[in-house]
Design an enzyme around this catalytic site. Structure first.
Site: not given
Ligand code: A2P
Length: 335
Positions: A42, A130, A157, A161, A243, A316
């Protein structure tokens, strides 16, 4: 002059991360700076905050320099790897993952239940599971007046989540089914659209999945009462972000349904929703986007003199995760 804080959201692009951004804005959290952190996938994307466009940064061990507070919602492994680094940099971490919840040195906080424990941290404060938060916001005010002996919880749920991708999967699977195509599960192990299945957290040797054990163990820690008996069956249903739970509560002494309703009407974070004539009770569609946990259908358990049954629905992503974390942050800075 009151202080303002340099805050980082770890997992800012996720379902909970985006809600955290919105809540910091709408609740006017005193911010000196807001840093949005996610995975390298991202990096460079943008999100908006109070009309401003903020760039999302890839997270590394130097991401927490000059940060006072980290709101983390990027999964247990990320928290395990990065929370100690953030604490070493001088930040306090409010962690939404399960990584530290049962650590005896980490307070596990629901502001409506055990706010007094918020300052007993050593750098990390855990946000509970949650399903556990939603249950305990409702159960605690009753337990305060008439101690509970045993809880039997059955949960319904939502996909949220399991994160933003899981929510998108329910929508795309629903389209596929309506178009006569086979739904294609990628995030979840089985199709969730027009279906339900037992909660997909890892199974344990006890026969309970991890989600069910979280409800048991975290509730005992939050209530500070290891004698309370709890059993749970957790089920995933094709709902996006709220939930619902059916709770059977056994008290040590009888508590009338009328008294329970009166207590819940006055309880913080709870809204009583009951219209018996119209079969109108909490629904996930109405709980979505709300701060309060909706509760209703409070009735005497006909099978037990000391029993009550009730039904609840709660968002949730909001009270089950992001709102609870922001409320913990507000508690931290208020004293
Ligand atoms: P990204 O969108 O770049 O994958 P959700 O629970 O909705 O799936 O979101 C998980 C969040 O955790 C997202 O913002 C994701 O970023 C982030 N994330 C996942 N792995 C990592 C990592 N290794 N370092 C930092 N953020 C992470």
């Amino acid at each position: 002059m009151s202080r303002s804080y340099r805050v980082a959201i770890l997992g800012a692009t996720g379902a909970v991360g985006k809600e955290l951004i919105e809540l910091l804005a709408t609740r006017n959290f005193p911010l000196a700076d807001l840093k949005l952190l996610a995975s390298p996938r991202s990096a460079g994307t943008t999100l908006s905050f109070k009309g401003e466009t903020l760039r999302v940064e890839s997270t590394d061990t130097s991401s927490f320099q000059a940060i006072d507070l980290v709101l983390a919602s990027a999964g247990g492994n990320t928290s395990k790897a990065l929370a100690p680094r953030a604490v070493a940099s001088g930040a306090i971490v409010i962690d939404n993952s399960s990584a530290y919840r049962m650590d005896p040195n980490v307070p596990l906080i629901i502001p409506e239940v055990n706010p007094q424990e918020v300052h007993q941290h050593q750098g990390i404060i855990a946000n509970p599971n949650c399903t556990t938060i939603l249950m305990n916001v409702v159960v605690w005010p009753l337990h305060q007046v008439q101690p509970i002996k045993r809880i039997v919880a059955s949960t319904y749920q939502s996909a949220s989540g399991a994160g933003a991708k899981a929510m998108a999967e329910v929508i795309s699977q629903s389209r596929d089914v309506l178009d006569g195509k086979q739904p294609n599960p990628e995030v979840f192990p089985y199709p969730l659209a027009f279906n339900l299945f037992l909660h997909n957290s890892p199974m344990t040797a006890t026969g309970y999945c991890e989600e069910e054990l979280k409800m048991i163990n975290e509730t005992r820690k939050i209530f500070g009462d290891s004698s309370i008996r709890i059993t749970a069956t957790c089920v995933r249903v094709p709902i996006l972000r709220a939930h619902s739970e059916a709770l059977n509560l056994e008290f040590h002494q009888p508590l009338s349904a009328d008294k329970a309703k009166m207590l819940l009407q006055q309880a913080p974070g709870v809204r009583l929703v009951e219209d018996w004539q119209n079969n109108y009770f909490p629904m996930p569609i109405e709980a979505s986007g709300l701060d309060e946990v909706l509760v209703g259908r409070i009735r005497q358990d006909l099978s037990h003199d000391c029993g009550l049954d009730l039904w609840l629905s709660g968002d949730q992503i909001r009270k089950g995760a992001a709102l609870n974390a922001v409320q913990i942050a507000e508690l931290l800075i208020s004293s």
